[in-house]
Design a protein around this motif. Structure first.
Motif, mmCIF file in Angstrom:
data_model
loop_
_atom_site.group_PDB
_atom_site.id
_atom_site.type_symbol
_atom_site.label_atom_id
_atom_site.label_comp_id
_atom_site.label_asym_id
_atom_site.label_seq_id
_atom_site.Cartn_x
_atom_site.Cartn_y
_atom_site.Cartn_z
ATOM 1 N N VAL A 387 -127.487 60.851 115.706
ATOM 2 C CA VAL A 387 -126.463 59.838 115.430
ATOM 3 C C VAL A 387 -127.100 58.668 114.687
ATOM 4 N N GLY A 466 -126.780 60.726 122.591
ATOM 5 C CA GLY A 466 -126.176 61.365 121.429
ATOM 6 C C GLY A 466 -124.726 61.737 121.687
ATOM 7 N N ALA A 469 -122.444 58.571 122.085
ATOM 8 C CA ALA A 469 -122.835 57.549 121.110
ATOM 9 C C ALA A 469 -121.696 56.583 120.810
ATOM 10 N N GLY A 470 -120.464 57.047 120.973
ATOM 11 C CA GLY A 470 -119.316 56.228 120.592
ATOM 12 C C GLY A 470 -119.307 54.850 121.217
ATOM 13 N N PRO A 471 -119.241 54.783 122.550
ATOM 14 C CA PRO A 471 -119.193 53.468 123.196
ATOM 15 C C PRO A 471 -120.423 52.624 122.874
ATOM 16 N N LEU A 473 -122.291 52.636 120.136
ATOM 17 C CA LEU A 473 -122.230 52.095 118.779
ATOM 18 C C LEU A 473 -121.211 50.971 118.687
ATOM 19 N N ASP A 474 -120.171 51.061 119.509
ATOM 20 C CA ASP A 474 -119.163 49.998 119.483
ATOM 21 C C ASP A 474 -119.750 48.663 119.907
#
Lengths: 476, 504
Positions: A387, A466, A469-471, A473-474
Motif C-alpha cells: 500500500v 496492509g 490500510a484504509g482507516p 491512510l485516512d
C-alpha cells in the motif's frame, strides 16, 4: 508565526518523557547490579509506553501548531508514534541480546536519545533546530554501533562517525548558506524570502542540507556507512539504525521540500527524483550478490530510501497522496524491516544466507514471518509496504514523474531476485546436523524467545496494516 | 455468498495450518471436501444467476452477487466483487479444475499439508481474481497468484525447479508491475480518482484514445500479455510447465493463464475502448503470431508436456485474435464481434478443462515412466486403454474437433473474426491444421506401434483416483461440445454488452 518565539511545553510531552526516561535509565542503571538490569529495561518499556500514550493523545487532541521552531502536525504525530514503536521493539530486541551485558542500561539510554533526535528531526521547522536534531540523532548511534567493541563494530562505528561528521559539517554549511540567502532560519520566513534570493546560493544551500539528511536516511550519496554498520553492529542496533532514523530524516526532508524549497525557484522534484533513482538503483545493484543476510538488508534499506524519496519528490505539488503515502510507507517499512531484523536477532548464529537453510522445517512460524517480511519489502500485496508503494507511485505519477515510476517498477522486480535468494534456502531440506560440524546448522540452535515473538508480531502487523490500510491512510 | 465461495478455501487452509500435526490422509480428504463444497457453491451461484442478475443482465455494469465494502477509501479502492456472464464460467471452470487437482493429489505424500494449503490459497486467489470488480483487488489477487505458483513450482517441481520457478516469478512479476502502472494511470485519469471497475466502465476516463490512453493500454496490455502469455512474452512458460508438478501445471495453464485473457475482457476492453479500437490491429497480429508460432514450436517438441505447454501459447493466440477482431467492429458488425468475444470466453473455459486434463494425463505418464519424452513410449494403448482413450479425447478437443468444446470456441472465434480481419483469420486457420498434425503424431507415437516403455516403468492403467480426477474434465468438454447452450446463454448477453462498450 505566533508560537515561533517561545516554547509551549505542553506540546512536547512525548519528547520530554523520552528525555527524562533517558536520564532516569542512566541513573537507575548505575545503581543497579548487573544481574538485575532487567528492571531498567522494564522501566524503559514503561516510559516508552507512557510516551506512546501521550503521543496518541496529542494526535487526537491538538491541531497543527508550531512551538519554538518545532512543528506539531500530522507528520510529527505520525513520526512520533512510529519512532516510539520502533524504539520499543529495538529495546525488546536489545534486551534479548544484551541481557546481562556490563553496559546493558547504557544501550537503552543511547537508543532513547537517538529516538529523541529522530523525532526532533521530523518536527524541526527551523534549520538550527534541524542541525541540533541531526547531532542528537547521530551521536548516540555512533556509540551504539561500536557497542560490542569487536573489530566489525569498531570499523562500522568509525566509518559511521567519519561520514556523519563530514555530512554534519555539510549540513551546517548548507544552513549557513540558506541563512545568508534568506536572512532567517525559520521555515515560514525562509519560504517567503528565498524566491528573491540568489539562485545559486539557494541551490548550494539546499543541496548541502539535503546531503546531510540523506546521511541520516542512508540514501545515496550518504549511504556508504550503511552496509558496514549493519554488518558490524550488534543485530538489534543494526535494526534500529537502518530503520528508525530514516523516518525522521525523510519526514524532515519532506517538510523542507514542501514548506521551503518547492515553492521557490529550484526544481525540487528533479533533485529528489535523481537522488531517488540513484538510491534505488545503486542499493539494488549492491544487494544482488550479497551472501551475508545483514549486508543484504543494508543494501535493501538503501534501495527503499529511493522509493521513499519518490514521495519527497512529489512534495509541494498537487499530488494529494504524497504526504499520506510517505508517512504510511515509513510506518510500513518500519514494521516490515524490523520484522526481518527480528528474525536475524532471533538466530544470532546465522549470518550468511546459506545458514538459513532448512529454517522452515525447524521453525516454520519464524520462517513464515521472514517470508512475509521479505515479500513485504518487495511490495507484494497485501502487506503494508504494498500500500505504501502504491500510494507513493501514485503520488509520483501525479507529479508527472513517469520515468521515475517506471524505473521504480523495474527496480522492484530486480529486488525480488535477491530477496528470493534468501527465501529459497528456508524451504530446502536442512543440512546434516548430527555429527561433524555443529556450526553447520545455526538454525538448529535455540532461537531467542523475545525476538521470535517480535518477528511473529511484526509480520502479522505488516499484513494487518496492509489489509486495514484504509482507516490508517485516512488518519494521515 | 460469493465472498464465501471465494474465501472458503483460504479459511480451510488456515484451519489446516493451525491443526497440530494432522494425519496426511485427513489433510488430503479435507482438501477434496472443501474443493467439492466450493464447487457446489459455485454451481449454486450459477443456478441462481438469472434470478440474481435480474432483467438488467446484459446492461452496462450489471453484476450479480455484488458486495461492495470500503477498503482504502483515500485511494478510492474498495472490496468490490460480483459476477457476470464473462466471469461466472471461469469461476466454475476454476472450481472444477481445483477439485480435479485435489482428487489427483490424494496420494501426494511430499509435504502434504503445505501442498494442500498452498493450493487452497491459490483457489481463493483465482476465484477472487475472477470476481474482483476493483482494479486494486484484481491486482492483489493477480500478484498473489504468482507468489503461490512460485512456491508450487519451487517446492514440488522436478528437474531444475528452483531455476524455472525463479524465472517464472521474475518474468510474471515484471508483468504484474506493468499492470500496476497501467492501473495507476487509470486511477489518476479518472475524476474522481477511483480503482472501481464498474465506475471506470461507466465513465471511461480516457475514452477517446490519444497518447495517454495508448500508454496506459501499453502498460496494461504488456502486463496481461506476459501473463497470458502471447508471443514474444511467452518464454517463461515452457520451463515453468516442464518443471512444475502435474497439478501445478494444470492450475498454471488452466486457471492462471486465463487471468491474462480475462483481464483483457474485464479491464482493457471496457475501460479503454478508444485505445482498444485504435490498437486492435496490433492485438490481431500478436494473436495470429502466437497461434502460428505456438503451433510450430509445439510441433518441434519431443517432450509431451512441453508440447502441451506450447499449444497453450497457440490457444491463447486464438483468444487474443478474437478479442482484437472485436475491437475493429463498427456498429453494424456488433453481432459478429459479440460472436468473436463469446468464442474467446468459451475458449478460456475449454482450454482450462482440456489443458488441465492433458497436464494431469502427462503427470500420470510421468508417474509411470519417469519421463515425458515421447520417444520413450510406444504402443501404450494395449496395456493402458483408459489412458489412451482419455488422452485421445482431450487431444481431439484441444485441436478443435466438432463435438468437443474446442470446436465451439474456435468456430465462433473464426466466424466472428473473418468479417473484420479476413486475412489474419485465414492465416490463423493454419494453426488448427498444425495442432491437428502434432496431436495426431503424439498420439501415434505414444499409443500405437510396437510396445515400448522406459525401464522399471509401471505399466498399470489409470487408477480410480486418476480416473475420477481427469474424466470429469474430458466429459465436461464433450458436454460443452454437444450441448453448448447452457454455457452460451450465459456468455452471450455479457459479450453483447462488452461489444457495445467497445464500439460506443
Amino acid at each position: 508565526m505566533s508560537g515561533a518565539g517561545h516554547v509551549d511545553p505542553v506540546m512536547l510531552v512525548p519528547e520530554t518523557v523520552l528525555a527524562l526516561a533517558a536520564v532516569g535509565a542512566l541513573l537507575l542503571g548505575s545503581w543497579t547490579p548487573r544481574r538485575r538490569q532487567w528492571t531498567v529495561r522494564l522501566c524503559v518499556v514503561a516510559a516508552l509506553s507512557g510516551a506512546l500514550a501521550a503521543a496518541l493523545t496529542a494526535w487526537v487532541r491538538t491541531g497543527d501548531t508550531v512551538t519554538g521552531g518545532f512543528a506539531v502536525d500530522v507528520s510529527t504525530h505520525a513520526v512520533r508514534v512510529a519512532v516510539l514503536v520502533g524504539v520499543l521493539v529495538a529495546v525488546l530486541l536489545a534486551g534479548d541480546s544484551f541481557s546481562g551485558h556490563p553496559r546493558e542500561s547504557e544501550s537503552y539510554v543511547l537508543l532513547l536519545l537517538g529516538a529523541l533526535g529522530t523525532i526532533a528531526l521530523a518536527g524541526a521547522s527551523d534549520l538550527l533546530v534541524l542541525a541540533a536534531a541531526y547531532l542528537l540523532a547521530s551521536i548516540p548511534l555512533y556509540a551504539l554501533t561500536g557497542f560490542a567493541r569487536d573489530a566489525g563494530g569498531t570499523e562500522g562505528a568509525l566509518k559511521f562517525y567519519l561520514m556523519g561528521a563530514l555530512l554534519g559539517i555539510v549540513l551546517l554549511t548548507g544552513t549557513a548558506l540558506l541563512l545568508g540567502a534568506g536572512g532567517t532560519t525559520g521555515y515560514a520566513a525562509l519560504a517567503g524570502a528565498l524566491p528573491d534570493a540568489p539562485r545559486a546560493l539557494v541551490a548550494a544551500g539546499t543541496v548541502a542540507v539535503t546531503a546531510g539528511l540523506l546521511f541520516k536516511a542512508g540514501g545515496v550519496p550518504g549511504h556508504f556507512w550503511v552496509p558496514d554498520v549493519t554488518e558490524g553492529a550488534p543485530a538489534p542496533v543494526a535494526a534500529f539504525v537502518t530503520t528508525v532514523p530514516k523516518i525522521g530524516a525523510l519526514a524532515a526532508l519532506y517538510r523542507l521540500g514542501d514548506e521551503v524549497i518547492a515553492p521557490g525557484p529550484l526544481d525540487w522534484a528533479l533533485l529528489c527524483a535523481v537522488l531517488a533513482a540513484a538510491s534505488m538503483t545503486l542499493g539494488n545493484l549492491g544487494a544482488f550478490f550479497q551472501t551475508d543476510a545483514r549486508r543484504l538488508l543494508a543494501y535493501s534499506a538503501i534501495s527503499q530510501v529511493g522509493y521513499l524519496l519518490m514521495a519527497v519528490a512529489a512534495a509541494g505539488g498537487t499530488a494529494a497522496l504524497a504526504r499520506p503515502g510517505l508517512l504510511f510507507y515509513l510506518a510500513a517499512y518500519l514494521v516490515t524491516n524490523l520484522g526481518a531484523f527480528a528474525v536475524v536477532c532471533a538466530l544470532p548464529a546465522a549470518r550468511t544466507l546459506e545458514q538459513y537453510t532448512g529454517l522452515f522445517h525447524r521453525r516454520p512460524w519464524l520462517a513464515l514471518s521472514l517470508v512475509v517480511c521479505l515479500f513485504g519489502l518487495v511490495g507484494t500485496p497485501p502487506t503494508a509496504v504494498f500500500v505504501g508503494k502504491l500510494t507513493v507511485f501514485a503520488a509520483a505519477l501525479d507529479a508527472g514523474l513517469v520515468w521515475l515510476v517506471v524505473l521504480a517498477a523495474v527496480n522492484t522486480v530486480a529486488s525480488l531476485f535477491y530477496y528470493l535468494r534468501w527465501v529459497l534456502p528456508l524451504f530446502r531440506a536442512a543440512p546434516n546436523t548430527d555429527g561433524e560440524s555443529a556450526g553447520a546448522a545455526p538454525v538448529a540452535a535455540p532461537a531467542r524467545r523475545t525476538s521470535t515473538g517480535a518477528a511473529l508480531t511484526l509480520a502479522a502487523l505488516s499484513l494487518a496494516m496492509g489489509v486495514l490500510a484504509g482507516p490508517l491512510l485516512d488518519l494521515l | 455468498m460469493l465472498s464465501v465461495a471465494v474465501f472458503l478455501p483460504l479459511l480451510a487452509g488456515l484451519v489446516l495450518l493451525a491443526l497440530p500435526r494432522p494425519r496426511e490422509s485427513l489433510v488430503a480428504w479435507t482438501w477434496v471436501t472443501v474443493a467439492a463444497l466450493d464447487l457446489a457453491l459455485v454451481i449454486a451461484l450459477w443456478a441462481r444467476y438469472p434470478a440474481a442478475a435480474g432483467r438488467e443482465s446484459g446492461a452496462v455494469g450489471a453484476f450479480a452477487y455484488e458486495t461492495h465494502l470500503r477498503w482504502i477509501p483515500s485511494v478510492g479502492a474498495g472490496y468490490h466483487i460480483g459476477v457476470d456472464g464473462l466471469s461466472l464460467p471461469l469461476l466454475a471452470m476454476t472450481a472444477v479444475l481445483f477439485l480435479a487437482c485435489a482428487v489427483y493429489s490424494l496420494r501426494q505424500r511430499r509435504r502434504t499439508r503445505a501442498h494442500a494449503v498452498l493450493f487452497l490459497f491459490l483457489q481463493t486467489v483465482s476465484l477472487g481474481l475472477f470476481s474482483a470488480l476493483d482494479l486494486l483487488l484484481f491486482f492483489v489477487f493477480f500478484d498473489l497468484s504468482i507468489v503461490g505458483m512460485y512456491f508450487v513450482i519451487a517446492g514440488w517441481g522436478h528437474g531444475r525447479a528452483a531455476r524455472s520457478a525463479l524465472q517464472f516469478f521474475l518474468y510474471t512479476f515484471l508483468g504484474s508491475l506493468a499492470l500496476l502502472l497501467g492501473f495507476l494511470g487509470l486511477y489518476l485519469a479518472a475524476d474522481p480518482h477511483t480503482f472501481d471497475i464498474v465506475e471506470l466502465t461507466r465513465r471511461p476516463p480516457l475514452e477517446d484514445g490519444g497518447p495517454a490512453a495508448g500508454l496506459v493500454l501499453l502498460a496494461i496490455g504488456l502486463g496481461l500479455a506476459i501473463k497470458t502469455p502471447t508471443v514474444p512474452f511467452h518464454t517463461w512458460l515452457p520451463p515453468a510447465h516442464t518443471d512444475a508438478p502435474a497439478v501445478g501445471s494444470a492450475i498454471l495453464a488452466g486457471v492462471l493463464l486465463k487471468m491474462g485473457t480475462y483481464g483483457f475482457v474485464r479491464v482493457a476492453m471496457p475501460i479503454l475502448p478508444g485505445a482498444w479500437r485504435e490498437y486492435a490491429m496490433v492485438l490481431v497480429v500478436v494473436g495470429v503470431v502466437s497461434v502460428l508460432y505456438g503451433a510450430l514450436v509445439a510441433l518441434a517438441q519431443t517432450d509431451f508436456k512441453r508440447m502441451v505447454a506450447y499449444t497453450s501459447v497457440n490457444h491463447m493466440g486464438y483468444i487474443v485474435l478474437g478479442l482484437g477482431a472485436a475491437g475493429l467492429a463498427t456498429a453494424d458488425g456488433a453481432r459478429a464481434a459479440a460472436l468473436a468475444v463469446t468464442g474467446s470466453v468459451t475458449q478460456m473455459v475449454s482450454h482450462g478443462l482440456l489443458t488441465g486434463a492433458l497436464f494431469l494425463l502427462a503427470g500420470t505418464l510421468h508417474d509411470r515412466g519417469g519421463t515425458y519424452r515421447m520417444a520413450s513410449y510406444g504402443g501404450l494403448a494395449g496395456t493402458m486403454p483408459l489412458l489412451a482413450a482419455l488422452t485421445s479425447v482431450a487431444a481431439f478437443g484441444s485441436l478443435g474437433l466438432p463435438g468437443l468444446s474446442g470446436f465451439i470456441a474456435e468456430f465462433q472465434i473464426f466466424t466472428g473474426s473473418l468479417s473484420f480481419v479476413p486475412v489474419p483469420a485465414a492465416i490463423a486457420f493454419l494453426g488448427i491444421l498444425i495442432t491437428a498434425a502434432l496431436y495426431l503424431r503424439a498420439l501415434q507415437q505414444l499409443f500405437t506401434g510396437d510396445r515400448r516403455i522406459p525401464e522399471h516403468a509401471r505399466t498399470d492403467d489409470l487408477s480410480a483416483r486418476e480416473l475420477v480426477s481427469i474424466t470429469p474434465l474430458v466429459v465436461l468438454s464433450v458436454v460443452i461440445g454437444v450441448f453448448p447452450r447452457f454455457l452460451l446463454d450465459l456468455v452471450e448477453p455479457a459479450s453483447r454488452a462488452l461489444v457495445a462498450l467497445v464500439i460506443r
